[in-house]
Design an enzyme around this catalytic site. Structure first.
Site, PDB file in Angstrom:
ATOM      1  N   TYR A 264     -16.079  21.159  80.823  1.00  0.00           N
ATOM      2  CA  TYR A 264     -14.637  21.227  81.118  1.00  0.00           C
ATOM      3  C   TYR A 264     -13.958  19.870  80.987  1.00  0.00           C
ATOM      4  O   TYR A 264     -12.783  19.782  80.665  1.00  0.00           O
ATOM      5  CB  TYR A 264     -14.395  21.850  82.497  1.00  0.00           C
ATOM      6  CG  TYR A 264     -14.456  23.359  82.430  1.00  0.00           C
ATOM      7  CD1 TYR A 264     -13.310  24.113  82.230  1.00  0.00           C
ATOM      8  CD2 TYR A 264     -15.678  24.021  82.502  1.00  0.00           C
ATOM      9  CE1 TYR A 264     -13.370  25.489  82.122  1.00  0.00           C
ATOM     10  CE2 TYR A 264     -15.755  25.399  82.401  1.00  0.00           C
ATOM     11  CZ  TYR A 264     -14.595  26.123  82.210  1.00  0.00           C
ATOM     12  OH  TYR A 264     -14.649  27.486  82.087  1.00  0.00           O
TER      13      TYR A 264
ATOM     14  N   GLU B 165     -17.543  31.532  86.809  1.00  0.00           N
ATOM     15  CA  GLU B 165     -18.718  31.450  85.920  1.00  0.00           C
ATOM     16  C   GLU B 165     -19.985  31.182  86.727  1.00  0.00           C
ATOM     17  O   GLU B 165     -21.027  31.780  86.463  1.00  0.00           O
ATOM     18  CB  GLU B 165     -18.468  30.393  84.832  1.00  0.00           C
ATOM     19  CG  GLU B 165     -17.422  30.900  83.842  1.00  0.00           C
ATOM     20  CD  GLU B 165     -16.703  29.842  83.018  1.00  0.00           C
ATOM     21  OE1 GLU B 165     -17.239  28.734  82.880  1.00  0.00           O
ATOM     22  OE2 GLU B 165     -15.599  30.144  82.510  1.00  0.00           O
TER      23      GLU B 165
HETATM   24  C1  HEM Z   1      -9.284  25.615  81.568  1.00  0.00           C
HETATM   25  C2  HEM Z   1     -10.063  25.561  80.512  1.00  0.00           C
HETATM   26  C3  HEM Z   1     -10.267  26.691  79.539  1.00  0.00           C
HETATM   27  C4  HEM Z   1      -9.458  27.751  79.243  1.00  0.00           C
HETATM   28  C5  HEM Z   1      -8.107  28.093  79.820  1.00  0.00           C
HETATM   29  C6  HEM Z   1     -10.126  28.531  78.218  1.00  0.00           C
HETATM   30  C7  HEM Z   1      -9.613  29.690  77.666  1.00  0.00           C
HETATM   31  C8  HEM Z   1     -10.288  30.482  76.766  1.00  0.00           C
HETATM   32  C9  HEM Z   1      -9.806  31.752  76.245  1.00  0.00           C
HETATM   33  C10 HEM Z   1      -8.480  32.396  76.597  1.00  0.00           C
HETATM   34  C11 HEM Z   1     -10.753  32.239  75.420  1.00  0.00           C
HETATM   35  C12 HEM Z   1     -10.700  33.547  74.623  1.00  0.00           C
HETATM   36  C13 HEM Z   1     -11.359  34.619  75.448  1.00  0.00           C
HETATM   37  C14 HEM Z   1     -11.342  35.967  74.751  1.00  0.00           C
HETATM   38  O1  HEM Z   1     -10.356  36.666  74.835  1.00  0.00           O
HETATM   39  O2  HEM Z   1     -12.333  36.319  74.128  1.00  0.00           O
HETATM   40  C15 HEM Z   1     -11.840  31.296  75.417  1.00  0.00           C
HETATM   41  C16 HEM Z   1     -12.997  31.435  74.666  1.00  0.00           C
HETATM   42  C17 HEM Z   1     -13.881  30.411  74.465  1.00  0.00           C
HETATM   43  N1  HEM Z   1     -13.920  29.210  75.135  1.00  0.00           N
HETATM   44 FE1  HEM Z   1     -12.687  28.608  76.580  1.00  0.00          FE
HETATM   45  N2  HEM Z   1     -11.317  27.941  77.926  1.00  0.00           N
HETATM   46  C18 HEM Z   1     -11.446  26.811  78.693  1.00  0.00           C
HETATM   47  C19 HEM Z   1     -12.503  25.933  78.705  1.00  0.00           C
HETATM   48  C20 HEM Z   1     -13.516  25.917  77.782  1.00  0.00           C
HETATM   49  C21 HEM Z   1     -14.540  24.916  77.669  1.00  0.00           C
HETATM   50  C22 HEM Z   1     -14.685  23.721  78.600  1.00  0.00           C
HETATM   51  C23 HEM Z   1     -15.320  25.251  76.595  1.00  0.00           C
HETATM   52  C24 HEM Z   1     -16.515  24.518  76.031  1.00  0.00           C
HETATM   53  C25 HEM Z   1     -16.429  23.322  75.515  1.00  0.00           C
HETATM   54  C26 HEM Z   1     -14.803  26.501  76.062  1.00  0.00           C
HETATM   55  C27 HEM Z   1     -15.351  27.199  75.016  1.00  0.00           C
HETATM   56  C28 HEM Z   1     -14.948  28.464  74.621  1.00  0.00           C
HETATM   57  C29 HEM Z   1     -15.606  29.205  73.568  1.00  0.00           C
HETATM   58  C30 HEM Z   1     -16.800  28.722  72.721  1.00  0.00           C
HETATM   59  C31 HEM Z   1     -14.942  30.434  73.485  1.00  0.00           C
HETATM   60  C32 HEM Z   1     -15.219  31.577  72.498  1.00  0.00           C
HETATM   61  C33 HEM Z   1     -14.520  31.195  71.251  1.00  0.00           C
HETATM   62  C34 HEM Z   1     -14.557  32.220  70.211  1.00  0.00           C
HETATM   63  O3  HEM Z   1     -15.316  33.182  70.302  1.00  0.00           O
HETATM   64  O4  HEM Z   1     -13.786  32.046  69.270  1.00  0.00           O
HETATM   65  N3  HEM Z   1     -13.715  26.881  76.803  1.00  0.00           N
HETATM   66  N4  HEM Z   1     -11.543  30.249  76.240  1.00  0.00           N
END
Ligand code: HEM
Ligand SMILES: Cc1cc2nc3c(=O)[nH]c(=O)nc-3n(C[C@H](O)[C@H](O)[C@H](O)COP(=O)(O)OP(=O)(O)OC[C@H]3O[C@@H](n4cnc5c(N)ncnc54)[C@H](O)[C@@H]3O)c2cc1C
Length: 405
Positions: free
Chosen positions: A98, A140
């Protein structure tokens, strides 16, 4: 809840951030992947990056969250957070990541908005980020703990023991455990993340819904080949269809996913289109296994009978239930299907839920392409179904979430 210091600052800057959020997200990703290219090797889905969907999902969720903090400070957008948390844990995300996202996101906000980002503005958006991040980190942690796993231990190797050509474009894979450890139970409707090395040596993750209830040894999922044109063919689905054979080993995460069957006695209506049948097949399989007495109606839309994936499996499972019915809509009905039209079980064209009599007080599960979901959900709401009784799964970043909050 936002602090009294940050609330007016977020109120004042939300419109300008909202207006530029796509640009912020685009620059954030570019900056982050340049600094840490390893994030694209095994964690981020580069297909979603390529066509911009993931950027929009992240941008939409942060804007929606900030908007909620301002407008409905006492409410937590639980649906949004749950969906993201389940996706994150299915990829093995860890809390320390994060900070990385924070640093690149804050850099991008300053890069796009320039001098408008005073120290007060930066501090207020920092607070929004960590409010959302901490809610996600806690959720998580709870998800990992519930199945006694950690980001490192969600992955497990399985051996393909069967390939079933379901339709011209859909193959089911049955995989078996390769050691004696217990298989983590799945809830009806959940998915696993499959991680594979692509031909260029880069690891890629993709989610696949489980299509069968647990038997303690196997998992089963069905993959639709994604034809490109004019864009490239889907990389994971093409690899699975062309190269993954019986005897090969694959790496899957434990099952996760927030769109799961509630354990109630209420009637159940599932509405799917195309490959959207997969979570429904998984739910039906669980219902059969548990000897459910519920009234279950499966509504499915497809091009034709021949393209309807898992048709034999879901038909058999519906027949095993005390009260299971199937209604289908085909764009090009075959003769046999046309015969079914007289019985009120087969219809031509797009799904129109007003063609059928829906049970009172039912729970609804939808899965299919976004236009399908939007049209079916709107029709159900217009017909008096309460929004709380409709859950849906989207096979991609959920761009629709922000509209729901
Ligand atoms: C407050 C922080 C964060 C928010 C608001 C956020 C938000 C999101 C959202 C809205 C999705 C799409 C979910 C869906 O509908 O499938 C997502 C997917 C994802 N997030 Fe986060 N995220 C955060 C932090 C992180 C962090 C720290 C990482 C890792 C470095 C990360 C890695 C990913 C990955 C790998 C996906 C799937 C991407 C994909 O399949 O294209 N996220 N996140
Ligand atoms: C919760 C969930 C459950 C799912 N369950 C299932 C399931 O049960 N069965 C199933 O088949 N799928 C399922 N999916 C979808 C699955 O995860 C994959 O997204 C799907 O298989 C496509 O992956 P791919 O690697 O083949 O395609 P990708 O390579 O990711 O491509 C996806 C799209 O992006 C386009 N694209 C790629 N590169 C570019 C580029 N450079 N420029 C422009 N466009 C580009 C491609 O043409 C294609 O249209 C599910 C998804 C989720 C999120």
């Amino acid at each position: 809840m936002l602090s009294d210091t940050s609330l007016p600052v977020i109120q004042a800057t939300l419109p300008v951030v909202g207006e530029h959020i796509e640009e912020i997200a685009k620059r954030f990703y570019k900056h982050m992947f340049e600094a840490q290219p390893d994030l694209l090797d095994g964690l981020f889905n580069r297909g979603n990056q390529a066509d911009g969907r993931q950027q929009q999902a992240l941008a939409g969720s942060i804007a929606a969250f900030a908007g909620m903090l301002v407008e409905k400070p006492d409410q937590v957008p639980d649906h949004l957070l749950s969906r993201v948390a389940h996706k994150h844990v299915s990829l093995g995300l860890s809390p320390d990541q994060y900070q990385i996202v924070h640093d690149h996101l804050m850099w991008a906000i300053v890069d796009v908005l320039g001098d408008a980002v005073t120290p007060e503005v930066a501090a207020a958006w920092d607070e929004v980020y960590w409010l959302m991040a901490n809610l996600l980190i806690n959720k998580e942690r709870g998800l990992y703990n519930a199945v006694h796993l950690s980001p490192e231990t969600i992955w497990r190797t399985w051996r393909v023991v069967q390939r079933i050509q379901e339709t011209a474009d859909v193959v089911s894979f049955v995989v078996e455990r390769t050691d004696e450890r217990d298989v983590k139970p799945s809830l009806p409707g959940q998915y696993v993340t499959l991680k594979m090395t692509m031909p260029d040596g880069v690891q890629q993750p993709r989610q696949y819904s489980l299509t069968k209830a647990d038997d303690g040894q196997h998992r089963q999922f069905a993959v639709k080949r994604v034809h490109g044109l004019p864009t490239p063919d889907g990389e994971m689905s093409t690899l699975l269809h062309n190269d993954v054979q019986v005897g090969d080993e694959v790496v899957l995460s434990a099952p996760f996913g927030d769109v799961v069957l509630e354990y109630t006695d209420r009637p159940l209506v599932m509405a799917s289109a195309g490959i959207g049948i997969t979570p429904m097949a998984g739910m039906l399989s669980h219902l059969v296994q548990s000897g459910s007495r519920r009234q279950v109606m499966l509504l499915h839309a497809d091009d034709s009978e021949a393209t309807f994936p898992l048709r034999a499996q879901v038909t058999e499972d519906l027949a095993k239930l005390a009260d299971g019915t199937l209604k289908t809509w085909f764009l090009t009905p075959a003769e046999a299907a046309e015969a079914g039209e007289a019985t009120g079980s087969v219809f031509s064209g797009f799904m129109d839920v007003s063609d059928v009599e829906l049970p009172d007080d039912a729970e609804y599960y939808l899965c299919g392409p976004l236009p399908f979901l939007k049209s079916v959900r709107s029709a159900l709401i217009a017909g008096g179904v309460p929004a709380k009784d409709i859950q849906y799964e989207v096979f991609g970043p959920d761009l629709w979430l922000a509209d729901f909050q």
